[in-house]
Design an enzyme around this catalytic site. Structure first.
Site, PDB file in Angstrom:
ATOM      1  N   ALA A  10      21.755  36.102 105.200  1.00 14.32           N
ATOM      2  CA  ALA A  10      21.722  36.130 106.469  1.00 14.32           C
ATOM      3  C   ALA A  10      22.031  35.834 107.861  1.00 14.32           C
ATOM      4  O   ALA A  10      22.677  34.709 107.520  1.00 14.32           O
ATOM      5  CB  ALA A  10      19.329  36.472 106.451  1.00 14.32           C
ATOM      6  N   SER A  12      20.135  34.306 109.307  1.00  9.89           N
ATOM      7  CA  SER A  12      20.313  32.625 109.839  1.00  9.89           C
ATOM      8  C   SER A  12      19.663  32.244 108.332  1.00  9.89           C
ATOM      9  O   SER A  12      18.471  32.667 107.456  1.00  9.89           O
ATOM     10  CB  SER A  12      18.902  32.434 110.231  1.00  9.89           C
ATOM     11  N   GLY A  13      20.272  31.413 107.978  1.00 12.16           N
ATOM     12  CA  GLY A  13      20.230  30.483 106.223  1.00 12.16           C
ATOM     13  C   GLY A  13      20.809  31.271 105.669  1.00 12.16           C
ATOM     14  O   GLY A  13      21.624  32.756 105.601  1.00 12.16           O
ATOM     15  N   ILE A  14      20.207  31.048 103.890  1.00 12.60           N
ATOM     16  CA  ILE A  14      20.828  31.825 102.488  1.00 12.60           C
ATOM     17  C   ILE A  14      20.533  33.057 102.408  1.00 12.60           C
ATOM     18  O   ILE A  14      18.908  33.369 102.947  1.00 12.60           O
ATOM     19  CB  ILE A  14      20.649  31.460 101.420  1.00 12.60           C
ATOM     20  N   GLY A  15      20.541  33.946 102.314  1.00 14.32           N
ATOM     21  CA  GLY A  15      19.796  35.823 102.411  1.00 14.32           C
ATOM     22  C   GLY A  15      19.487  36.093 101.401  1.00 14.32           C
ATOM     23  O   GLY A  15      18.175  35.755 100.688  1.00 14.32           O
ATOM     24  N   SER A 157      41.811  25.817  88.131  1.00 14.17           N
ATOM     25  CA  SER A 157      42.139  24.098  86.999  1.00 14.17           C
ATOM     26  C   SER A 157      43.893  23.758  87.441  1.00 14.17           C
ATOM     27  O   SER A 157      44.389  24.341  88.131  1.00 14.17           O
ATOM     28  CB  SER A 157      41.705  24.623  85.435  1.00 14.17           C
ATOM     29  N   TYR A 179      44.898  30.118  77.757  1.00 12.34           N
ATOM     30  CA  TYR A 179      43.728  28.791  79.426  1.00 12.34           C
ATOM     31  C   TYR A 179      44.535  29.074  80.445  1.00 12.34           C
ATOM     32  O   TYR A 179      44.648  29.095  81.769  1.00 12.34           O
ATOM     33  CB  TYR A 179      43.558  27.541  78.904  1.00 12.34           C
TER      34      TYR A 179
HETATM   35  N1  LIG Z   1      34.432  21.562  83.403  1.00 10.79           N
HETATM   36  C1  LIG Z   1      35.932  20.895  83.449  1.00 10.79           C
HETATM   37  O1  LIG Z   1      36.568  19.770  83.730  1.00 10.79           O
HETATM   38  C2  LIG Z   1      37.089  21.886  83.980  1.00 10.79           C
HETATM   39  C3  LIG Z   1      36.757  23.556  83.861  1.00 10.79           C
HETATM   40  N2  LIG Z   1      36.915  24.206  85.081  1.00 10.79           N
HETATM   41  C4  LIG Z   1      36.230  25.623  85.177  1.00 10.79           C
HETATM   42  O2  LIG Z   1      35.116  25.667  85.403  1.00 10.79           O
HETATM   43  C5  LIG Z   1      34.563  26.502  85.242  1.00 10.79           C
HETATM   44  C6  LIG Z   1      33.131  26.127  84.453  1.00 10.79           C
HETATM   45  O3  LIG Z   1      33.339  25.889  83.612  1.00 10.79           O
HETATM   46  P1  LIG Z   1      32.684  24.614  82.734  1.00 10.79           P
HETATM   47  O4  LIG Z   1      31.398  24.619  83.148  1.00 10.79           O
HETATM   48  O5  LIG Z   1      33.819  23.047  82.607  1.00 10.79           O
HETATM   49  O6  LIG Z   1      32.408  24.823  81.540  1.00 10.79           O
HETATM   50  P2  LIG Z   1      30.903  25.746  80.119  1.00 10.79           P
HETATM   51  O7  LIG Z   1      31.190  26.062  78.701  1.00 10.79           O
HETATM   52  O8  LIG Z   1      30.139  24.631  80.113  1.00 10.79           O
HETATM   53  O9  LIG Z   1      30.675  26.933  81.289  1.00 10.79           O
HETATM   54  C7  LIG Z   1      31.492  28.453  81.197  1.00 10.79           C
HETATM   55  C8  LIG Z   1      30.237  28.844  81.556  1.00 10.79           C
HETATM   56  O10 LIG Z   1      31.222  29.882  82.381  1.00 10.79           O
HETATM   57  C9  LIG Z   1      29.827  31.321  80.844  1.00 10.79           C
HETATM   58  N3  LIG Z   1      30.525  31.885  80.521  1.00 10.79           N
HETATM   59  C10 LIG Z   1      31.413  32.159  79.259  1.00 10.79           C
HETATM   60  N4  LIG Z   1      32.315  33.098  79.542  1.00 10.79           N
HETATM   61  C11 LIG Z   1      31.897  34.138  79.322  1.00 10.79           C
HETATM   62  C12 LIG Z   1      31.641  35.777  79.754  1.00 10.79           C
HETATM   63  N5  LIG Z   1      32.445  36.291  79.008  1.00 10.79           N
HETATM   64  N6  LIG Z   1      30.435  36.226  80.802  1.00 10.79           N
HETATM   65  C13 LIG Z   1      29.742  35.230  81.327  1.00 10.79           C
HETATM   66  N7  LIG Z   1      29.796  33.943  81.480  1.00 10.79           N
HETATM   67  C14 LIG Z   1      30.798  33.468  80.198  1.00 10.79           C
HETATM   68  C15 LIG Z   1      29.800  30.190  80.043  1.00 10.79           C
HETATM   69  O11 LIG Z   1      28.045  31.299  79.864  1.00 10.79           O
HETATM   70  P3  LIG Z   1      27.123  31.178  78.981  1.00 10.79           P
HETATM   71  O12 LIG Z   1      26.181  30.162  79.458  1.00 10.79           O
HETATM   72  O13 LIG Z   1      26.509  32.004  78.903  1.00 10.79           O
HETATM   73  O14 LIG Z   1      28.075  30.733  77.759  1.00 10.79           O
HETATM   74  C16 LIG Z   1      28.871  29.241  80.418  1.00 10.79           C
HETATM   75  O15 LIG Z   1      27.658  29.329  81.701  1.00 10.79           O
HETATM   76  C17 LIG Z   1      35.487  27.626  83.872  1.00 10.79           C
HETATM   77  O16 LIG Z   1      36.315  28.490  84.792  1.00 10.79           O
HETATM   78  C18 LIG Z   1      37.125  26.585  84.334  1.00 10.79           C
HETATM   79  O17 LIG Z   1      37.818  26.733  83.297  1.00 10.79           O
HETATM   80  C19 LIG Z   1      38.240  24.284  86.104  1.00 10.79           C
HETATM   81  C20 LIG Z   1      38.749  22.817  85.440  1.00 10.79           C
HETATM   82  C21 LIG Z   1      38.240  21.468  84.547  1.00 10.79           C
HETATM   83  C1  LIG Z   2      45.090  12.897  72.359  1.00  8.94           C
HETATM   84  C2  LIG Z   2      44.618  11.976  73.314  1.00  8.94           C
HETATM   85  C3  LIG Z   2      44.509  10.536  72.635  1.00  8.94           C
HETATM   86  C4  LIG Z   2      44.473  11.254  75.057  1.00  8.94           C
HETATM   87  C5  LIG Z   2      45.044  13.252  75.720  1.00  8.94           C
HETATM   88  C6  LIG Z   2      43.585  12.435  76.983  1.00  8.94           C
HETATM   89  C7  LIG Z   2      43.790  13.647  77.893  1.00  8.94           C
HETATM   90  C8  LIG Z   2      45.477  13.565  78.692  1.00  8.94           C
HETATM   91  C9  LIG Z   2      43.569  15.289  77.838  1.00  8.94           C
HETATM   92  C10 LIG Z   2      42.399  14.859  76.558  1.00  8.94           C
HETATM   93  C11 LIG Z   2      41.077  16.108  77.833  1.00  8.94           C
HETATM   94  C12 LIG Z   2      41.877  17.094  78.581  1.00  8.94           C
HETATM   95  C13 LIG Z   2      41.550  18.046  79.742  1.00  8.94           C
HETATM   96  C14 LIG Z   2      42.173  17.730  80.738  1.00  8.94           C
HETATM   97  C15 LIG Z   2      43.676  17.214  81.107  1.00  8.94           C
HETATM   98  C16 LIG Z   2      43.673  16.416  80.268  1.00  8.94           C
HETATM   99  C17 LIG Z   2      42.677  15.813  79.038  1.00  8.94           C
HETATM  100  C18 LIG Z   2      42.105  15.039  79.992  1.00  8.94           C
HETATM  101  C19 LIG Z   2      41.661  18.911  81.468  1.00  8.94           C
HETATM  102  C20 LIG Z   2      40.673  18.110  82.322  1.00  8.94           C
HETATM  103  C21 LIG Z   2      42.901  19.743  82.490  1.00  8.94           C
HETATM  104  C22 LIG Z   2      42.199  20.748  83.176  1.00  8.94           C
HETATM  105  C23 LIG Z   2      40.731  21.951  82.847  1.00  8.94           C
HETATM  106  O1  LIG Z   2      40.515  23.013  83.069  1.00  8.94           O
HETATM  107  C24 LIG Z   2      40.349  21.010  82.080  1.00  8.94           C
HETATM  108  C25 LIG Z   2      38.416  22.191  81.354  1.00  8.94           C
HETATM  109  C26 LIG Z   2      40.530  20.236  80.985  1.00  8.94           C
HETATM  110  C27 LIG Z   2      39.691  19.240  80.364  1.00  8.94           C
HETATM  111  C28 LIG Z   2      40.376  18.642  78.986  1.00  8.94           C
END
Ligand SMILES: NC(=O)C1=CN([C@@H]2O[C@H](COP(=O)(O)OP(=O)(O)OC[C@H]3O[C@@H](n4cnc5c(N)ncnc54)[C@H](OP(=O)(O)O)[C@@H]3O)[C@@H](O)[C@H]2O)C=CC1
Ligand SMILES: CC(C)=CCC[C@@H](C)[C@H]1CC[C@H]2C3=C(CC[C@]12C)[C@@]1(C)CCC(=O)[C@@H](C)[C@@H]1CC3
Length: 318
Positions: A10, A12-15, A157, A179
Site C-alpha cells: 500500500a 504506506s508500508g506493506i499492504g 544460484s 538443476y
Molecule cells: N540452499 C542453498 O544453498 C541454495 C538454495 N538456492 C535456491 O533457494 C531456493 C530455496 O531452496 P532451499 O530453501 O535451499 O531448499 P528447501 O528444499 O529447504 O526449500 C525448497 C522450497 O521450495 C518449495 N517447493 C519445492 N517444490 C515445490 C513445488 N512443486 N511447489 C511449491 N513449492 C515447492 C518447498 O516446499 P515444501 O515445503 O512443500 O517442500 C520448499 O519450501 C531454491 O530455489 C534453491 O534452488 C540457491 C542457491 C543455494
Molecule cells: C565431495 C567432497 C569431498 C567435497 C565437495 C564439496 C563441495 C564442493 C560441494 C558439496 C555441496 C555443494 C553445494 C554447492 C556447491 C559445491 C558444494 C559446496 C552449492 C552451493 C551450489 C549452488 C547451489 O545452488 C546449492 C544448492 C549447492 C549446495 C551444495
C-alpha cells in the site's frame, strides 16, 4: 518454506503479503512465526504446487480475486532431486586451476536424477523455471500497471552454468545437471522479461543466496561434512549459512528501474560478520535469452492446449 511470495504494497508500508506454498501446514507455521515478529502484518496463504501447471493457473486465478495489483513477486521454490557429487570430476577438479570455483559453485560435480511430470515436462525444469514463468504470465495484468513499477525476483544460484544449458534441450532431458540448467535458464529468462516488459513497468532480477544449510543441501553430503566446509566457503567466497535472505531484502529496498538486468545479486558476509549484497555480472547474452523466451512461449501454448484438451476429455466422459 514458500513456492513464492507475492507482496502488494500500500502507499504506506506493506499492504498484503501472500505466501504461496505447496505444504499448507508448513505455510501456516511460517505465517504464525511472521505474525509473532510482526503482529500487524497482513499475511495470507495460497496453495501452489509450482511443478503442476494446473495448480499454477488455479493459484493465479485465486490471487487475482484477492488483489488487483502486485509489487513484488519472489520466486523461491526450487528442487534438486537425488543430488550426487561426481567423485571422479571432483578429484579431477581438485588438481585443476578451477578448484576455487568448483568449491564455490559445484561446477561440473553436482549431478541429479530428474523425472517426467504427468503433463510430460521434466520435473526440475517445471518446478524451477516453467511453473514460475507461467505464474508471471498469468499475473501479468497485476504486475504491469501504469502507475507503479513491479519487481519479479528469481532465486537463482551460483551453480547456474552456461555449460549445463542448451537451447536445443531447454528441459535438460539429456544431461545430468538439470538443476544447473534450470538456474541458468532463470538467469536468461530474467533478462528476457526485462527486455519485453520494462516499458510496461515490470522489472526482473536474480539473486544467489550462497550456500545455505537447508533440506536441499542436506541431501548432498552428510550435514557434519557440509558444516565442516562452511567456514572454508565463508573465507573463500563470503557465503554464510545464515545470510541467504540478504539479497532478497536488499532488492526490496531498491527502485526496480535502478537494478542491472545483467547482474546477479549475491548475499555475502564480510570477515567481520557484516552482511551485504553485491552484484556480479552474469554469463548471459541477449540473443540466447530471447531464443529461450521464444521457446518458452511456444511451450506455454502447448501446455495450455494440453490442459484444455484434458478438460474437454473429462467433460465428454461425464
Ligand atoms: N540452499 C542453498 O544453498 C541454495 C538454495 N538456492 C535456491 O533457494 C531456493 C530455496 O531452496 P532451499 O530453501 O535451499 O531448499 P528447501 O528444499 O529447504 O526449500 C525448497 C522450497 O521450495 C518449495 N517447493 C519445492 N517444490 C515445490 C513445488 N512443486 N511447489 C511449491 N513449492 C515447492 C518447498 O516446499 P515444501 O515445503 O512443500 O517442500 C520448499 O519450501 C531454491 O530455489 C534453491 O534452488 C540457491 C542457491 C543455494
Ligand atoms: C565431495 C567432497 C569431498 C567435497 C565437495 C564439496 C563441495 C564442493 C560441494 C558439496 C555441496 C555443494 C553445494 C554447492 C556447491 C559445491 C558444494 C559446496 C552449492 C552451493 C551450489 C549452488 C547451489 O545452488 C546449492 C544448492 C549447492 C549446495 C551444495
Amino acid at each position: 518454506m514458500f513456492a513464492c511470495v507475492c507482496v502488494y504494497c500500500a502507499f504506506s508500508g506493506i499492504g498484503l503479503l501472500c505466501l504461496a506454498c505447496r505444504n499448507m501446514q508448513r505455510a501456516e507455521a511460517a505465517r504464525q512465526a511472521l505474525l509473532v515478529s510482526h503482529p500487524t502484518a497482513q499475511a495470507t496463504l495460497l496453495h501452489l504446487d509450482v511443478g503442476n501447471m494446473r495448480s499454477v493457473l488455479r493459484a493465479a486465478e485465486e490471487f487475482k480475486q484477492m488483489c488487483n495489483r502486485l509489487d513484488y513477486l519472489y520466486l523461491n521454490a526450487g528442487i534438486m532431486p537425488n543430488p550426487r557429487v561426481d567423485h571422479k570430476a571432483f578429484y579431477k577438479g581438485l588438481f585443476s586451476s578451477n578448484v576455487v570455483c568448483m568449491f564455490a559453485t559445484g561446477e561440473g560435480i553436482l549431478t541429479q536424477e530428474d523425472k517426467v511430470t504427468p503433463i510430460g515436462l521434466q520435473e526440475v525444469f517445471a518446478t524451477n523455471l516453467f511453473g514460475h514463468f507461467l505464474l508471471v504470465k498469468e499475473l501479468e495484468p497485476l504486475l504491469c500497471q501504469i502507475d507503479h513499477n513491479s519487481l519479479v525476483i528469481w532465486r537463482s544460484s551460483n551453480n547456474a552454468q552456461r555449460s549445463a544449458f542448451s537451447l536445443d534441450d531447454i528441459q535438460h532431458q539429456k544431461g545430468r545437471e538439470p538443476y544447473s540448467s534450470s538456474k541458468y535458464a532463470s538467469d536468461l529468462l530474467s533478462l528476457a522479461l526485462n527486455c519485453h516488459y520494462n516499458n510496461r513497468g515490470l522489472f526482473s532480477s536474480v539473486i544467489c543466496p550462497g550456500l545455505v544449510m537447508t533440506n536441499l543441501t542436506y541431501g548432498i553430503l552428510p550435514s557434519f561434512f557440509l558444516a565442516l566446509i562452511l567456514p572454508v566457503m565463508w573465507l573463500v567466497e563470503g557465503y554464510s549459512p545464515y545470510n541467504g535472505a540478504e539479497a532478497l531484502f536488499w532488492l526490496f529496498m531498491q527502485k526496480p528501474e535502478s537494478l542491472d538486468p545483467m547482474a546477479k545479486y549475491h548475499s555475502l558476509t564480510s570477515g567481520l560478520g557484516n552482511n551485504y549484497t553485491q552484484p556480479h555480472k552474469m554469463d548471459i547474452d541477449e540473443n540466447m535469452s530471447e531464443a529461450l523466451y521464444v521457446k518458452l512461449l511456444e511451450l506455454e501454448d502447448t501446455v495450455r492446449k494440453k490442459l484444455r484438451d484434458e478438460d474437454l476429455d473429462i467433460k465428454t466422459k461425464n
